[in-house]
Design an enzyme around this catalytic site. Structure first.
Site, mmCIF file in Angstrom:
data_model
loop_
_atom_site.group_PDB
_atom_site.id
_atom_site.type_symbol
_atom_site.label_atom_id
_atom_site.label_comp_id
_atom_site.label_asym_id
_atom_site.label_seq_id
_atom_site.Cartn_x
_atom_site.Cartn_y
_atom_site.Cartn_z
ATOM 1 N N ASP A 163 86.288 53.299 51.303
ATOM 2 C CA ASP A 163 84.928 53.576 51.755
ATOM 3 C C ASP A 163 83.902 53.466 50.631
ATOM 4 O O ASP A 163 84.251 53.328 49.456
ATOM 5 C CB ASP A 163 84.853 54.967 52.419
ATOM 6 C CG ASP A 163 85.552 56.051 51.605
ATOM 7 O OD1 ASP A 163 85.856 55.822 50.415
ATOM 8 O OD2 ASP A 163 85.790 57.135 52.149
ATOM 9 N N ASN A 174 87.461 68.947 56.827
ATOM 10 C CA ASN A 174 87.400 68.888 58.297
ATOM 11 C C ASN A 174 88.419 67.885 58.865
ATOM 12 O O ASN A 174 88.324 67.496 60.015
ATOM 13 C CB ASN A 174 85.974 68.547 58.763
ATOM 14 C CG ASN A 174 85.511 67.187 58.254
ATOM 15 O OD1 ASN A 174 86.273 66.463 57.618
ATOM 16 N ND2 ASN A 174 84.260 66.838 58.524
ATOM 17 N N HIS A 181 88.873 64.788 57.795
ATOM 18 C CA HIS A 181 88.496 63.367 57.751
ATOM 19 C C HIS A 181 89.364 62.596 56.754
ATOM 20 O O HIS A 181 89.858 63.148 55.775
ATOM 21 C CB HIS A 181 86.994 63.175 57.503
ATOM 22 C CG HIS A 181 86.501 63.381 56.102
ATOM 23 N ND1 HIS A 181 85.648 64.390 55.758
ATOM 24 C CD2 HIS A 181 86.716 62.681 54.963
ATOM 25 C CE1 HIS A 181 85.360 64.303 54.469
ATOM 26 N NE2 HIS A 181 86.003 63.273 53.960
ATOM 27 N N GLU A 184 84.922 60.707 60.260
ATOM 28 C CA GLU A 184 84.607 62.099 60.544
ATOM 29 C C GLU A 184 85.132 62.488 61.929
ATOM 30 O O GLU A 184 85.376 61.616 62.770
ATOM 31 C CB GLU A 184 83.079 62.277 60.538
ATOM 32 C CG GLU A 184 82.427 61.997 59.184
ATOM 33 C CD GLU A 184 82.555 63.167 58.213
ATOM 34 O OE1 GLU A 184 83.545 63.916 58.292
ATOM 35 O OE2 GLU A 184 81.661 63.317 57.370
HETATM 36 C C1 GLP Z 1 85.362 62.028 50.499
HETATM 37 C C2 GLP Z 1 86.083 60.682 50.584
HETATM 38 C C3 GLP Z 1 87.494 60.831 51.107
HETATM 39 C C4 GLP Z 1 88.203 61.947 50.377
HETATM 40 C C5 GLP Z 1 87.495 63.247 50.664
HETATM 41 C C6 GLP Z 1 88.133 64.444 49.994
HETATM 42 O O1 GLP Z 1 84.633 62.334 51.626
HETATM 43 N N1 GLP Z 1 85.396 59.745 51.388
HETATM 44 O O2 GLP Z 1 88.183 59.598 50.962
HETATM 45 O O3 GLP Z 1 89.542 62.029 50.782
HETATM 46 O O4 GLP Z 1 86.153 63.148 50.201
HETATM 47 O O5 GLP Z 1 87.702 64.503 48.675
HETATM 48 P P1 GLP Z 1 88.314 65.407 47.559
HETATM 49 O O6 GLP Z 1 89.575 64.754 47.172
HETATM 50 O O7 GLP Z 1 87.298 65.390 46.466
HETATM 51 O O8 GLP Z 1 88.507 66.747 48.139
#
Ligand code: GLP
Length: 241
Positions: free
Chosen positions: A67, A135, A137, A142
């Protein structure tokens, strides 16, 4: 689904890195699906160490990222392209031409279609690394009423904007939209490794693994994939039955 319990973030990172190294050793020209966020930083550190120990060669490896934020160019420090360059690509012998991150400053709808095509042209993803949002995702898919099949543009939820605000000067600076592979794109990967660390991920992990398969918890779709490994630390697994 296979679940590997690690004692902490470091052990989680080392185990996930070993799975990725094994993939590269078995198929030196593999296509890796990569993720951003705090979760994979330790994995990338370990992969860089292995490269420096001459145990890993990225020369033929190709990568596709999950992404990117809309409106951020690759030289913006908050962009996921910048993240990938500084946390992995700049430190190993990968050819940057073989690394793909969605382009957040193009005509994003067109970019989504072309991104999907380019992944198909590479022959699909051999191993997809995933983090998980609080959440549930994955990528930027989402919670919603349906599972998105392909790479698309999403409106980020308030909870994701809040969670990601820690990486920006202020919450107002977090882009409101992003480009992300769809759940269908992710599910086509041959192997999936999801990493999770910390108590704030415990509910999302439990819902993803034990709850119903529903787009309200996008990661629950992974229950339908035949080769998923979840590498999580004790805190992230603490709500598991
Ligand atoms: C972002 C990214 C995801 C990631 C998520 C969790 O929203 N788009 O790919 O898995 O955050 O992030 P973190 O690993 O910092 O908790």
């Amino acid at each position: 689904m296979k679940i590997i319990k690690a004692k902490d973030y470091e052990e989680m990172s080392n185990i996930a890195a070993r799975i990725i190294s094994a993939q590269i050793l078995m198929k030196p020209d593999c296509v890796l699906g990569l993720a951003t966020g705090s979760s994979p930083i330790g994995v990338y550190k370990r992969l860089i160490e292995e490269y420096k120990e001459n145990a890993l060669d990225f020369k033929k490896v190709k990568t596709v990222n999950l992404d990117e934020y809309e409106g951020l160019s690759g030289d913006n420090v908050q962009s996921y392209r910048y993240f990938m360059n500084t946390n992995l690509f700049d430190h190993v012998n990968i050819d940057k031409k073989n690394t793909m991150v969605p382009n957040g400053i193009s005509s994003v709808e067109l970019e989504c279609g072309s991104y999907e095509e380019r992944i198909e042209k590479l022959g699909g993803i051999d191993l997809q690394l995933l983090g998980i949002g609080r959440n549930g995702h994955i990528g930027f898919n989402e919670p919603d009423e349906y599972f998105a099949a392909r790479t698309h543009v999403v409106n980020l939820t308030e909870s994701t904007i809040e969670a990601n605000a820690r990486l920006f000067e202020s919450k107002d600076e977090v882009p409101k939209r992003a480009l992300t592979m769809g759940i269908g794109t992710i599910m086509k990967a041959k192997k999936i490794v999801l990493i999770a660390s910390g108590e704030d991920k415990a509910k999302a992990v439990k819902d993803a693994v034990c709850g119903p398969v529903t787009p309200h918890c996008p990661a629950s779709a992974l229950q339908l994939h035949r080769d998923v490994v979840i590498v999580a630390d004790a805190e992230a697994l603490k709500l598991m039955p």
